[in-house]
Enzyme design. Structure first.
Site, mmCIF file in Angstrom:
data_model
loop_
_atom_site.group_PDB
_atom_site.id
_atom_site.type_symbol
_atom_site.label_atom_id
_atom_site.label_comp_id
_atom_site.label_asym_id
_atom_site.label_seq_id
_atom_site.Cartn_x
_atom_site.Cartn_y
_atom_site.Cartn_z
ATOM 1 C CD GLU A 143 -4.047 -11.211 -14.370
ATOM 2 O OE1 GLU A 143 -4.999 -10.501 -14.018
ATOM 3 O OE2 GLU A 143 -3.367 -11.898 -13.578
ATOM 4 C CG ASP A 178 -7.900 -8.258 -13.797
ATOM 5 O OD1 ASP A 178 -8.643 -7.251 -13.799
ATOM 6 O OD2 ASP A 178 -7.505 -8.803 -12.756
ATOM 7 C CD GLN A 206 -8.340 -12.711 -12.209
ATOM 8 O OE1 GLN A 206 -7.427 -11.999 -12.600
ATOM 9 N NE2 GLN A 206 -8.159 -13.632 -11.268
ATOM 10 C CD GLU A 246 -7.053 -10.845 -8.935
ATOM 11 O OE1 GLU A 246 -6.093 -11.515 -8.545
ATOM 12 O OE2 GLU A 246 -7.109 -10.338 -10.071
#
Length: 272
Positions: A143, A178, A206, A246
């Site tokens: 990530e 993300d 995310q 998240e």
């Protein structure tokens, strides 16, 4: 409609960790993710998943000494043995929890270490981890994380993450995209979704509002639009991953604060 997973490290903070599974299921979530399961037995977590009909879709491999500020071991020379022990532990948990994905945090670039030297360690560790995870039928994820939240974090951009995945060359190594981090570092999030989802190398998404990392209906990103992009691109390319929630609830530790802040999700479900 995107499939949303509750991130139990951030949502329902007023509750003990194991009680957050019940709260997520009550709010209609069908899947969960979180940072680390290792403070709890596999049996205790499995019981919570089964009792609530939840899928475990993601968690992180051990990151080193989290309390001391470590954020992963994968790019750190001299820590290979500890890295491998952590991956073995993560795979053991993933099999027990029937979790298909393990996120491997890259780590902070040590002071004085050249980035190309850190990358060489990172690639070799990922190659080993992907091979081990493949034996158990699991994916490993990397990530990009913004350096405002985690200064000196090795991996920051989507293009770099995809380059690493290509270099490693393992089909079960994928990118955890993300959209909060992506917006802070790069922007142009919708076009990056259109660029990268069809590659088959994005294993998980995310979300969080930017810049405060609260609910996605607060901040500078138009998540209604982005959810539509995810749906559109998924229909075209067959992407079927999860979208992890998240974020830090605006109401913090207030009892019921997470549930009260889920209006964005209830509205989206009604429109979908």
């Amino acid at each position: 409609m995107p499939q949303f997973a509750a991130n139990l490290s951030m949502l329902y903070p007023e509750l003990d960790f194991l009680d957050r599974f019940d709260a997520a299921a009550k709010d209609g979530f069908q899947a969960v993710e979180y940072l680390f399961p290792y403070d709890f037995t596999k049996e205790a977590i499995v019981a919570k998943l089964k009792a609530n009909g939840l899928q475990q879709v993601l968690f992180n491999a051990p990151p080193g000494d989290w309390a001391a500020g470590e954020r992963g071991l994968a790019c750190l020379p001299g820590r290979e043995a500890e890295f491998r022990e952590g991956i073995a532990k993560a795979i053991d948990y993933a099999v027990a929890l029937d979790c298909p994905r393990i996120h491997i945090m890259a780590g902070l670039v040590p002071e004085g270490l050249a980035r190309d030297a850190a990358e060489a360690v990172y690639v070799e560790n990922l190659r080993w981890a992907a091979a081990e995870a493949a034996k158990a039928g699991r994916d490993v994820l990397i990530e990009p994380i913004n350096t405002r939240d985690i200064p000196r974090f090795f991996l920051n951009r989507q293009d770099h993450a995809h380059q690493i995945a290509e270099t490693v060359g393992a089909p079960n190594l994928k990118v955890q995209m993300d959209l909060y981090h992506c917006q802070i570092v790069e922007g142009d999030v919708a076009m990056k979704l259109r660029q990268y989802l069809p590659t088959g190398r994005v294993g998980h998404l995310q979300i969080a509002g930017v810049p405060e990392r609260h609910e996605p209906d607060v901040g500078e990103q138009n998540y209604d639009y982005l959810f539509g992009v995810i749906d559109e691109v998924s229909a075209q390319c067959g992407w079927q991953g999860w979208v992890g929630c998240e974020y830090r609830p605006r109401r913090g530790m207030e009892p019921g604060g997470t549930s009260a802040g889920l209006g964005w999700l209830r509205d989206w479900r009604q429109r979908a």
